[in-house]
Design an enzyme around this catalytic site. Structure first.
Site, PDB file in Angstrom:
ATOM      1  CB  SER A 141      36.467 -30.103  22.432  1.00  0.00           C
ATOM      2  OG  SER A 141      35.963 -29.069  21.610  1.00  0.00           O
ATOM      3  CG  HIS A 142      39.130 -28.878  19.006  1.00  0.00           C
ATOM      4  ND1 HIS A 142      38.737 -28.408  20.241  1.00  0.00           N
ATOM      5  CD2 HIS A 142      40.413 -28.473  18.852  1.00  0.00           C
ATOM      6  CE1 HIS A 142      39.746 -27.758  20.806  1.00  0.00           C
ATOM      7  NE2 HIS A 142      40.771 -27.784  19.982  1.00  0.00           N
ATOM      8  CG  ASP A 173      33.807 -29.261  17.832  1.00  0.00           C
ATOM      9  OD1 ASP A 173      32.563 -29.239  17.767  1.00  0.00           O
ATOM     10  OD2 ASP A 173      34.429 -28.956  18.873  1.00  0.00           O
ATOM     11  CG  ASP A 191      32.209 -30.802  21.884  1.00  0.00           C
ATOM     12  OD1 ASP A 191      32.828 -30.331  20.919  1.00  0.00           O
ATOM     13  OD2 ASP A 191      32.109 -30.206  22.981  1.00  0.00           O
ATOM     14  CG  ASP A 239      31.779 -27.032  21.455  1.00  0.00           C
ATOM     15  OD1 ASP A 239      32.461 -27.569  20.557  1.00  0.00           O
ATOM     16  OD2 ASP A 239      32.252 -26.737  22.569  1.00  0.00           O
ATOM     17  NE  ARG A 240      36.383 -25.787  19.695  1.00  0.00           N
ATOM     18  CZ  ARG A 240      37.549 -25.260  20.032  1.00  0.00           C
ATOM     19  NH1 ARG A 240      38.329 -24.740  19.110  1.00  0.00           N
ATOM     20  NH2 ARG A 240      37.948 -25.245  21.289  1.00  0.00           N
ATOM     21  CD  GLU A 275      35.483 -19.165  22.853  1.00  0.00           C
ATOM     22  OE1 GLU A 275      35.636 -19.005  24.064  1.00  0.00           O
ATOM     23  OE2 GLU A 275      35.571 -20.270  22.288  1.00  0.00           O
ATOM     24  CB  SER A 277      38.873 -21.204  18.906  1.00  0.00           C
ATOM     25  OG  SER A 277      38.011 -20.875  19.974  1.00  0.00           O
ATOM     26  CE  LYS A 285      33.645 -23.819  22.003  1.00  0.00           C
ATOM     27  NZ  LYS A 285      34.347 -23.254  23.160  1.00  0.00           N
TER      28      LYS A 285
END
Length: 583
Positions: free
Chosen positions: A123-124, A299, A301, A303-304, A386, A388, A399
């Site tokens: 992820s991040h 981020d 991947d 998703d954020r 979220e 985050s 997300k």
């Protein structure tokens, strides 16, 4: 080519317990003999036979270091386990939301559908030879494996003795689109490399009015900047923003995916997205020139997301509330209404106020996207988020960072329908947020992250906070001794959630102090790092008076921040005089 299956003897390796975001460790850990193989086989063994034998699996991720090696290992293990075909995004690249979309939307030439996916991402977290790698399994609904599966995976890692692998299967060329076919003991086995963006772009075009966004982007009054932080979002940014929506190539920043994310930390916040923050006029020094009207970041991947206006930061908590408040009018996908909305417990209550005002079903869930997925599968939730930097909807079961950016572009296009041509001033991101505060009130909000804290000390701090909750009158004596200008604590607890869909109960999801004026302090241990513990402290104050919604956030929250640090004895337990990151 015909391949053979060999069986490799192995033994359990400690510490392979997947968290809510899968298994994340340093690359050197994953490179240990049998480490990745044990986890992959434990996953296969946790699935029912029809999800493995003759099945179609997706294997891809954010392209971080070690992904190319891991994909080849998983392909060989999938072949040996009787999987019928593996779908791989070109160059191993598929964003986490795109994986979910592929599972849900893609059909093979023969009508085949994916039953699950191995997603290779941390992820991040940073990438590179000395940094982080990760793996998680998503189910046939496109969402993360539920606890019933991750618990089985973990139990399997503790007893594993062997795994099958097609050692003699040659490495597949993952840089070229096409199908490579093999024959094995269970019959035909195919590996299909496909375009990373096609399915995802098609889905986005079915959700949003691309023509209205294109019109906004074509206006000389509207400028835009998108920063992929050298993550997998770069594989989608050019296609969507430049080719489909007509943005200038110069609007894209750090949009070449790199194994080490260019040496940066691919976390879209004000600390790590330094270049974008400076370009948007939010840096410590003036970079010269007028900042763009709208900026966003992703981020590793994808998703954020982080949403920025000109010299203006939109908190993730406000972002999801504003998307929900404007979705029906601005986004065609929601034109018939919202089924419900949901947020994670630490996220501010801005969404709650919108839900109450619009008479929408509302849910407060533990941190972890699978809780939203349950609600969505049951038709109970349309938009969720979220704090985050995760925002999404029921179009997939993850997300979705680019979805959030397109949602904001849709709202901006909708609010500026009559302003794009001529001399009228555009309604800005800041205008939209301030109007939202005037309508619904403002939730002043901040999060303090203390990363890589000694796990034992972090646990002691949390135990101290739980112990304090045994007597609210005593807590209020302590509170008034620290800050007389803070409201009394009305209640305090450890958040517990009973899922309205399956009745499952999730305990110990965060420690809450709820104040009489609607303010909140929340403390959580986060499982997203690969080493040590991360303590997250969330501080929130609600202001209904429209004349008081324009204060600086840190100034408004200062009394609660002071109280939170002293009440928790943060420095005493952690040895830290300041957090690693403030958002």
């Amino acid at each position: 080519m015909v391949f053979k299956v060999s069986t490799v003897s192995t033994s359990p390796i400690d510490g392979q317990k997947p968290g809510t975001s899968g298994l994340r460790k340093k690359v050197k850990v994953f490179k240990q003999p049998n480490y990745l193989e044990n986890f992959v086989q434990a996953t296969f063994n946790a699935l029912t036979a029809e999800k493995v034998k003759g099945a179609t699996l997706v294997v891809s991720g954010d392209g971080r270091y070690y992904s190319k090696d891991a994909v080849q290992i998983i392909i060989k293990m999938a072949a040996a386990n009787g999987v019928r075909r593996v779908w791989v995004g070109k160059n191993t690249l598929l964003s986490t939301p795109a994986v979910s979309a592929v599972i849900r939307e893609r059909s093979g030439a023969d009508g085949s559908k994916a039953t699950g996916a191995f997603i290779l991402t941390a992820s991040h977290n940073p990438g590179g030879p000395t940094e982080d790698f990760g793996i998680k399994y998503n189910m046939e609904n496109g969402g993360p494996a539920p606890e019933s599966i991750t618990d089985k995976i973990y139990e399997n890692t503790k007893t594993i003795k062997e795994y099958p692998i097609a050692d003699d299967l040659p490495n597949v060329d993952i840089s070229t689109i096409g199908v490579t076919s093999f024959e094995g003991p269970d019959g035909k086995f195919d590996v299909e490399v496909f375009d990373s963006a096609d399915d995802y772009v098609k889905l986005m075009k079915s959700i949003f009015d691309f023509e209205s966004i294109r019109k906004l982007l074509s206006s000389p009054k509207f400028t835009f900047c998108y920063d992929a932080l050298h993550g997998v979002a770069g594989a989608y940014a050019h296609r969507i923003f430049v080719e489909e929506l007509g943005a200038q190539e110069s609007a894209l920043l750090n949009c070449t995916p790199k194994e080490d994310f260019g040496g940066g930390h691919p976390d879209p916040n004000l600390t790590y997205a330094k270049e974008l923050v400076a370009r948007m006029g939010l840096g410590k020094s003036d970079t010269g020139g007028e900042p763009p009207e709208f900026g966003a970041a992703a981020d590793g991947d994808a998703d954020r997301n982080m949403i920025l206006g000109k010299r203006f930061f939109v908190t993730p908590s406000d972002s999801v509330a504003i998307i929900a408040a404007n979705a029906i009018g601005a986004i065609p996908y929601f034109s018939s209404g919202l089924k419900g909305v949901a947020r994670s417990m630490p996220t501010s209550a801005a969404l709650d106020v919108v839900a109450k005002s619009l008479n929408l079903k509302f849910f407060e869930v533990p941190t972890g996207w699978k809780f939203f997925g349950n609600l969505m599968d049951a038709g109970m939730c349309s938009v969720c988020g979220e704090e985050s930097f995760g925002t999404g909807s029921d179009h997939i079961r993850e997300k979705d960072g680019i979805w959030a950016v397109l949602a904001w572009m849709s709202i901006l296009a909708h609010k500026n329908k009559g302003n794009i041509d001529g001399n009228a001033k555009l309604v800005s991101v800041e205008d939209i947020v301030r109007q939202h505060w005037a309508t619904y009130g403002r939730h002043y909000y901040t999060r303090y992250d203390y990363e890589n804290v000694d796990a034992g000390k972090a646990k002691e701090l949390m135990e101290h906070l739980v112990k304090l909750q045994s007597s609210i009158p005593e807590v209020n004596k302590i509170v008034k001794g620290i800050r007389s200008d803070v409201a009394n604590v009305a209640s305090a607890d450890e958040f517990e959630y009973k899922d309205p869909v399956d009745g499952s109960i999730s305990k110990h999801q965060g420690i809450r102090y709820l104040f009489e004026d609607g303010s909140r302090l929340v403390f959580r241990l986060s499982g997203t790092g690969s080493e040590g513990a991360t303590i997250r402290l969330y501080i929130e104050q609600y202001e209904k008076d429209a004349s008081k919604t324009g204060r600086e956030s840190q100034e408004a929250l200062s009394p609660l921040v002071d109280l939170a640090l002293k009440l928790s004895k943060m420095e005493e337990f952690t040895g830290r005089s300041a957090p690693t990151v403030i958002t």
